[in-house]
Design an enzyme around this catalytic site. Structure first.
Site, PDB file in Angstrom:
ATOM      1  N   GLN A 568       0.815  -1.205   0.000  1.00 53.26           N
ATOM      2  CA  GLN A 568       0.000   0.000   0.000  1.00 53.26           C
ATOM      3  C   GLN A 568       0.853   1.262   0.000  1.00 53.26           C
ATOM      4  O   GLN A 568       0.489   2.264  -0.616  1.00 53.26           O
ATOM      5  CB  GLN A 568      -0.923   0.010   1.219  1.00 53.26           C
ATOM      6  N   GLU A 569       1.990   1.235   0.676  1.00 52.01           N
ATOM      7  CA  GLU A 569       2.832   2.426   0.776  1.00 52.01           C
ATOM      8  C   GLU A 569       3.502   2.786  -0.549  1.00 52.01           C
ATOM      9  O   GLU A 569       3.439   3.925  -0.989  1.00 52.01           O
ATOM     10  CB  GLU A 569       3.921   2.217   1.837  1.00 52.01           C
ATOM     11  N   SER A 570       4.172   1.833  -1.166  1.00 52.45           N
ATOM     12  CA  SER A 570       5.035   2.166  -2.310  1.00 52.45           C
ATOM     13  C   SER A 570       4.838   1.270  -3.513  1.00 52.45           C
ATOM     14  O   SER A 570       5.454   1.509  -4.541  1.00 52.45           O
ATOM     15  CB  SER A 570       6.500   2.087  -1.881  1.00 52.45           C
TER      16      SER A 570
END
Length: 719
Positions: A568-570
């Site tokens: 989800q972050e990167s």
């Protein structure tokens, strides 16, 4: 053919992980050149040997830098670079930057010649989009008409508004489409402003439409759009809107000289603006000063906005404000007539109901009332899902949020015995359809139905006959080369454009091409476009598996949690950088990285933040500390990772809530979506990694609320 993501992990040498961004780019150029020449890349591994950039490659990168600069000699420098890239696979991009830099002075023959040089390419359609905006500003309708018929992307709101204006000039009825386009704009724009002004003056759109645009703009804090809509009616009205925008409370406190409708509408705008900052004070103003000025519809709308903003602030009176809005509305309208409130207002009425403690009927009636008023809210209640889970969802509810809560509310309010069977059967059908959705609410629906969690069945493997034509597409190969030159923004746009019109098997083949070239964000995003046909290994890849497992193990974390958060972050982009300055695989802010490095005794320097090993080590250590601070709650820790621990602590205050309701009422849209996806991602990775399964309800826990009495104090040092 075996999917490479299913093969046993072979650790990448540490020296490879520490390559600089430029070295990784250089080391991939040979592979990219082979791909552009039409040679297969599906089994190739990225080379770690750095190769020098060719002069033409360097010229492409330089051209992009020049285009993004404010160099007064920009046009001349780009013209020189056009010569240097002649024959290069990315020459069209340099040609685009050169012409785009002087578009305001360009003429139609230049654009026509560009289209002939680069037919059926992304840059041709991108420049056509830019040119249509320029033609609209010039009101050159003859050339606009010709170019508009050739425009493929068709996703620019301003172009749509200019098109509707042209259709109006041609005598077509554009009232409904124009109203929708005007109200949907995110900010005042040339095309939609001109369309609105023209159609109001032509009485195709009414002054009531202009007032509605002002209300929507006030709600979403679009000052320029509100002023533009006011100016359509009169310059004097524009000044009054500017005045109430600056200080809505003072505006509402003024002494009225007349009782005109215009004054009442201005008061309503001021209430909407005031409620955004202080719903409690605005509610007091409505009750004691301005409520009697309003019609029933205006008063209901005023309370609706107070309720929305109170819900965002977790005000315990939010649900009562919402009920007051509905009561006023229903007293003045026939049954079934729905208010013209935005879906954002209605969504927060649902959330206000969800934050009421207990399972009382009043709570669920508010939830269902607001969901049923949402546009196109009819749900397909088929008990089977022959067309896939998406057939049960509204077009603007792709994660099934309102399907899930409508089902829950329907079950809660269904009468006991035979009288409630119809409602229960409908709700069960919605949950059954939703349970095939791989995300947060799909997993919750499956758990509510007591279905065992399982990964989607494997799809038929891609054949070479399916993969080869897609792998040979020039647009995808140009995108791969742009990625390897570090031009990510251009690469993503080139890639996505090439996907237009692909069927499911072609999308899967394109996703696999991205996976094979370790472009993980395109691998995931492309595979997600297949809707109901899910290749779970493409959507949830396992890059750097050994390193992530090591980092998780060192901090006593489950590897699935780390994979779920990084996805989800990167999307596994090692040198990703957010608009707020977060960096690397785990999107660490510089201050957070420094603080964590100090805590774990790491000799750290700022330029180490994008080193994958360092980023993993720091991010894992920080996540561990968040989990410890929030008593192991992944939902609270994920909210803290995204929005900061102070906000997550504040959001847990108030009533003890069912955990899913707490997640749905997180005030920030980005954080709410983030928490849902980190949690559902983690469950999926849990299964893919073969770890003992811990379902979504188990990870959420039954409730979330304030810290228990006697619990340890929060770690206020956590950044």
């Amino acid at each position: 053919m075996a999917n490479p993501n299913l093969q046993l992990y072979s650790p990448t040498p540490r020296v490879t992980l520490r390559l600089t961004r430029r070295a990784r780019i250089l080391g991939s150029l040979v592979l990219a050149a082979l791909a552009l020449a039409g040679m297969p890349t599906s089994h190739a591994q990225t080379s770690t040997a750095a190769s020098p950039l060719s002069d033409a490659d360097s010229a492409v990168v330089q051209a992009r830098d020049v285009f993004g600069s404010r160099d007064k000699n920009q046009a001349a420098r780009l013209a020189q670079l056009q010569q240097a890239v002649a024959g290069h696979p990315l020459a069209a991009w340099v040609d685009y930057w050169a012409l785009r830099s002087r578009l305001g002075e360009a003429q139609q023959p230049e654009l026509t010649a560009f289209s002939k040089r680069w037919p059926s390419t992304y840059v041709e359609d991108r420049l056509r989009n830019d040119w249509l905006l320029e033609l609209g500003r010039r009101q050159d309708w003859d050339n606009f008409r010709t170019e508009r018929a050739l425009f493929r992307m068709n996703d620019d709101r301003d172009v749509q508004c200019y098109t509707l204006l042209l259709q109006h000039r041609d005598g077509l009825d554009v009232r409904d489409a124009a109203r929708s386009a005007w109200h949907s704009q995110r900010s005042a724009s040339d095309g939609c402003t001109l369309m609105g002004q023209t159609l109001v003056r032509a009485k195709v759109l009414s002054q009531a439409d202009a007032w509605q645009e002002m209300r929507f703009s006030a709600e979403s804090n679009r000052k320029s759009a509100a002023l533009a809509a006011a100016e359509v009616i009169s310059p004097a009205l524009e000044k009054m809107v500017a005045s109430l925008w600056a200080n809505p409370t003072r505006f509402l406190a003024r002494r009225l000289s007349t009782g005109t409708l215009r004054a009442h509408d201005l008061d309503l705008l001021a209430v909407i603006r005031g409620a955004a900052s202080d719903p409690e004070a605005t509610a007091d103003l409505i009750e004691k000063r301005v409520g009697t000025r309003f019609s029933a519809e205006q008063l209901a709308t005023a309370w609706a906005h107070v309720a929305k903003n109170a819900a965002i602030k977790h005000d315990p009176d939010a649900a009562e404000y919402a009920r007051r809005a509905w009561q006023v509305w229903d007293r003045a309208h026939k049954a079934g007539v729905q208010p013209p409130w935005s879906e954002d207002v209605l969504s927060w009425h649902v959330r206000a109901g969800l934050r009421e403690s207990g399972n009382n009927n009043q709570r669920w009636r508010l939830v269902l009332r607001a969901i049923d008023a949402m546009p196109d809210s009819a749900l397909q209640a088929a008990s089977s899902r022959p067309q896939g889970w998406s057939a049960a969802l509204r077009p603007d509810d792709r994660d099934g949020t309102w399907v899930y809560w409508k089902a829950r509310g329907t079950l809660a309010l269904a009468p006991s015995g035979l009288r409630g069977d119809e409602q229960r059967n409908a709700a069960q059908a919605w949950l059954t359809a939703l349970s095939a959705h791989p995300g947060f609410y799909g997993q919750l629906a499956g758990a509510d139905l007591k279905l065992p969690f399982s990964l989607p069945a494997a799809l038929a493997p891609l054949t070479e006959a399916e993969r080869s034509p897609v792998s040979a597409l020039p647009g995808l190969n140009r995108a791969l080369l742009l990625f390897k030159l570090g031009l990510r923004s251009e690469a993503v746009r080139e890639w996505n454009y090439t996907l237009i019109g692909m069927n499911t098997r072609q999308l899967l083949a394109a996703a696999q091409l991205a996976c094979d070239n370790a472009v993980w964000d395109r691998c995931i995003n492309t595979s997600e476009r297949t809707d109901g046909d899910i290749d779970i290994v493409q959507r949830f890849p396992l890059p750097l598996r050994g390193h992530l497992v090591d980092a998780a193990t060192s901090e006593n974390l489950e590897p699935a949690v780390l994979f779920g958060l990084i996805r989800q972050e990167s999307r596994f982009i090692m040198d990703a950088r957010s608009h707020v300055g977060a960096s690397g695989l785990m999107q660490l802010m510089p201050a957070t990285a420094r603080w964590t490095a100090k805590k774990i005794g790491l000799d750290y320097k700022r330029d180490m933040i994008n080193d994958p090993e360092v980023n993993l080590r720091l991010g894992s250590a920080y996540l561990r500390r968040l989990l410890d601070d929030f008593d192991g709650s992944l939902a609270l820790a994920a909210a803290a990772y995204n929005a900061g621990p102070g906000r997550s602590r504040r959001w847990r205050e108030g009533p003890v809530l069912e955990s899913a309701a707490w997640v749905e009422t997180i005030p920030f849209n980005e954080t709410r979506d983030y928490v849902k996806k980190v949690l559902s991602n983690t469950v999926t990775y849990n299964a893919l990694l073969g770890e003992p399964l811990k379902t979504l309800p188990a990870r959420l826990g039954p409730t979330i609320g304030p810290r228990a009495p006697g619990a340890r104090e929060p770690d206020e040092e956590l950044p």
